[in-house]
Design a protein around this motif. Structure first.
Motif, PDB file in Angstrom:
ATOM      1  N   CYS A 196      12.733   3.752   6.813  1.00 53.31           N
ATOM      2  CA  CYS A 196      13.619   4.960   6.850  1.00 53.31           C
ATOM      3  C   CYS A 196      14.503   4.699   5.711  1.00 53.31           C
ATOM      4  CB  CYS A 196      14.577   5.017   8.002  1.00 53.31           C
ATOM      5  SG  CYS A 196      15.454   6.607   8.171  1.00 53.31           S
ATOM      6  N   ASP A 197      14.720   5.584   4.910  1.00 55.87           N
ATOM      7  CA  ASP A 197      15.407   5.601   3.671  1.00 55.87           C
ATOM      8  C   ASP A 197      16.700   6.337   3.712  1.00 55.87           C
ATOM      9  OD1 ASP A 197      13.458   4.164   1.956  1.00 55.87           O
ATOM     10  OD2 ASP A 197      11.987   6.006   2.034  1.00 55.87           O
ATOM     11  N   TYR A 198      17.699   5.735   2.971  1.00 55.15           N
ATOM     12  CA  TYR A 198      19.065   6.317   2.875  1.00 55.15           C
ATOM     13  C   TYR A 198      19.060   6.941   1.545  1.00 55.15           C
ATOM     14  CZ  TYR A 198      24.233   6.651   3.203  1.00 55.15           C
ATOM     15  OH  TYR A 198      25.251   7.253   3.028  1.00 55.15           O
ATOM     16  N   TRP A 242      20.648   9.120   6.209  1.00 51.46           N
ATOM     17  CA  TRP A 242      19.328   8.453   6.633  1.00 51.46           C
ATOM     18  C   TRP A 242      18.418   9.733   6.834  1.00 51.46           C
ATOM     19  CZ3 TRP A 242      18.262   3.680   5.859  1.00 51.46           C
ATOM     20  CH2 TRP A 242      19.322   2.742   5.837  1.00 51.46           C
ATOM     21  N   GLN A 243      17.275   9.665   6.173  1.00 52.28           N
ATOM     22  CA  GLN A 243      16.098  10.457   6.382  1.00 52.28           C
ATOM     23  C   GLN A 243      15.204  10.320   7.561  1.00 52.28           C
ATOM     24  OE1 GLN A 243      16.434  12.899   3.484  1.00 52.28           O
ATOM     25  NE2 GLN A 243      18.291  11.714   3.484  1.00 52.28           N
ATOM     26  N   GLN A 244      13.939  11.235   7.544  1.00 56.79           N
ATOM     27  CA  GLN A 244      13.186  11.220   8.777  1.00 56.79           C
ATOM     28  C   GLN A 244      12.561   9.760   8.821  1.00 56.79           C
ATOM     29  OE1 GLN A 244       9.638  13.529   9.010  1.00 56.79           O
ATOM     30  NE2 GLN A 244       9.864  14.032  11.065  1.00 56.79           N
ATOM     31  N   ASP A 285      20.788  10.576  -0.832  1.00 59.87           N
ATOM     32  CA  ASP A 285      21.965  11.613  -0.823  1.00 59.87           C
ATOM     33  C   ASP A 285      23.063  11.472   0.412  1.00 59.87           C
ATOM     34  OD1 ASP A 285      20.865  12.467  -3.182  1.00 59.87           O
ATOM     35  OD2 ASP A 285      19.365  13.793  -2.054  1.00 59.87           O
ATOM     36  N   ARG A 338      21.147   4.184  -2.577  1.00 60.81           N
ATOM     37  CA  ARG A 338      19.851   4.210  -1.815  1.00 60.81           C
ATOM     38  C   ARG A 338      19.667   2.916  -0.896  1.00 60.81           C
ATOM     39  NH1 ARG A 338      15.785   7.935  -3.750  1.00 60.81           N
ATOM     40  NH2 ARG A 338      16.850   9.513  -5.299  1.00 60.81           N
TER      41      ARG A 338
END
Length: 354
Positions: free
Chosen positions: A38-40, A45-47, A42, A157
């Motif tokens: 899972c990426d962080y 945490w994204q989908q 902006d 990020r």
């Protein structure tokens, strides 16, 4: 399986499990078919995603390579004789990785993402979790800084990942340790309490020096005076003097071990005198000389409980007696019986993966 988080799942086309010799596993060298990430980006945490296990693409200027923003956890899944899968105190792992993250200026990871991702991953790779005493699935959650650029500042990020490896015993054979006299693992005000990647990198060199002398691990002493024993390279440490169990208190140099706190509770349940206090090198050397030192053992997720056969200090080795009904064997059995669902769980440590 009940999950609440939307997740993008790409299943492996073909499992590699038939290629694995589960009777000959080097710890942490073979990984299951899938991984969670899972990426962080902006500020959020994204989908979450699950994909086939494999290499990831990352920029050479990613800040993890230059400034060491990386933390991790270690946990295990166990399968009982009925085929049910269990975790051991997993909420402690989630809390601790966020505590580690906070110390390294990494954003905390949401609890629902952590547990839903973990449960989904374990269901996909359930066949990799083997029943039987000593078998487990080692689980490695970790987070790294992925922003490109070499400016000396926190990343904006990150990538949170979970990978899994089938496991057997971490240590085989007897373990001898060396009490540290010169090098330190961590200092006051530092990051010793966090599972930061750099904590382990910095101890490899002195540990290699100890291995050249025939020791497997170092028991670290306090950085200021080297007079007080704290923890080993991959484990917390317990000392049995007479029938009293001693272990160092938590501070900002010592990892708050989940196995450690479980053993302290089990010892109290058994009516054993447990003293959580500073333990001096001189006290343990004196106890070894007088015969009062009965045991030293390490405790950690990967190793569970490991008895030490001897320790070295100031160019002298001190052998420990062989005890049939040792505290080390008692606590190892008690922990494993809970983890494998063979005994009652009065403290609610077991977590079934449904």
């Amino acid at each position: 399986m009940n999950t609440t988080v939307a997740m993008n799942i790409t299943k492996s086309e073909k499992s590699r499990i038939s290629e694995i010799d589960f009777n000959n596993l080097a710890f942490g060298s073979v990984f299951t078919d899938h991984m969670f990430f899972c990426d962080y980006v902006d500020g959020a945490w994204q989908q979450p995603q699950i994909a086939p296990y494999g290499p990831i693409s990352i920029d050479p200027s990613a800040k993890v390579f230059h400034y060491g923003q990386a933390v991790f956890e270690g946990m295990k899944a166990f399968k009982d004789d009925e085929g049910a899968t269990w975790l051991f105190r997993p909420e402690e792992n989630w809390e601790r990785i966020n505590k580690s993250s906070d110390r390294l200026a990494i954003p905390e990871f949401p609890k629902e993402y952590f547990f839903d991702g973990l449960k989904t991953l374990l269901h996909l790779d359930n066949e990799w979790i083997k029943s039987g005493d000593g078998n487990s699935l080692y689980i490695r959650p970790f987070v790294i800084a992925t922003q490109s650029g070499v400016s000396a500042s926190p990343s904006d990020r990150y990538r949170f990942m979970i990978i899994c490896a089938p496991a057997q015993a971490y240590y085989s054979g007897e373990v001898s340790v060396l009490f540290a006299e010169k090098y330190s693992r961590a200092a006051d005000g530092g990051v010793g309490f966090a599972k930061a990647a750099g904590n382990y990198a910095s101890q490899f060199y002195p540990t290699n020096l100890a291995k050249e002398k025939g020791y497997q691990q170092i028991v670290w002493t306090d950085a200021s005076t080297h007079e007080y024993l704290e923890e080993a390279g991959t484990m917390n440490v317990f000392f049995r003097v007479g029938n009293t169990l001693l272990t160092a208190p938590n501070n900002d140099r010592i990892l708050d071990g989940i196995t450690r706190k479980s053993i302290i509770q089990l010892a109290k349940d058994a009516g054993i005198d447990v003293q959580v206090r500073r333990v001096s090198v001189s006290e343990i050397v004196t106890a070894a000389t007088s015969g009062e030192l009965k045991e030293i053992f390490g405790a950690g997720t990967a190793a569970v409980v490991v008895p030490f056969k001897s320790f070295g200090y100031q160019e002298k080795d001190y052998d420990l007696p062989s005890i049939e009904d040792s505290y080390a064997s008692k606590f190892k059995k008690a922990l494993k019986d809970i983890q494998y669902n063979r005994a009652s769980d009065p403290h609610g440590w077991r977590y079934e993966v449904k």
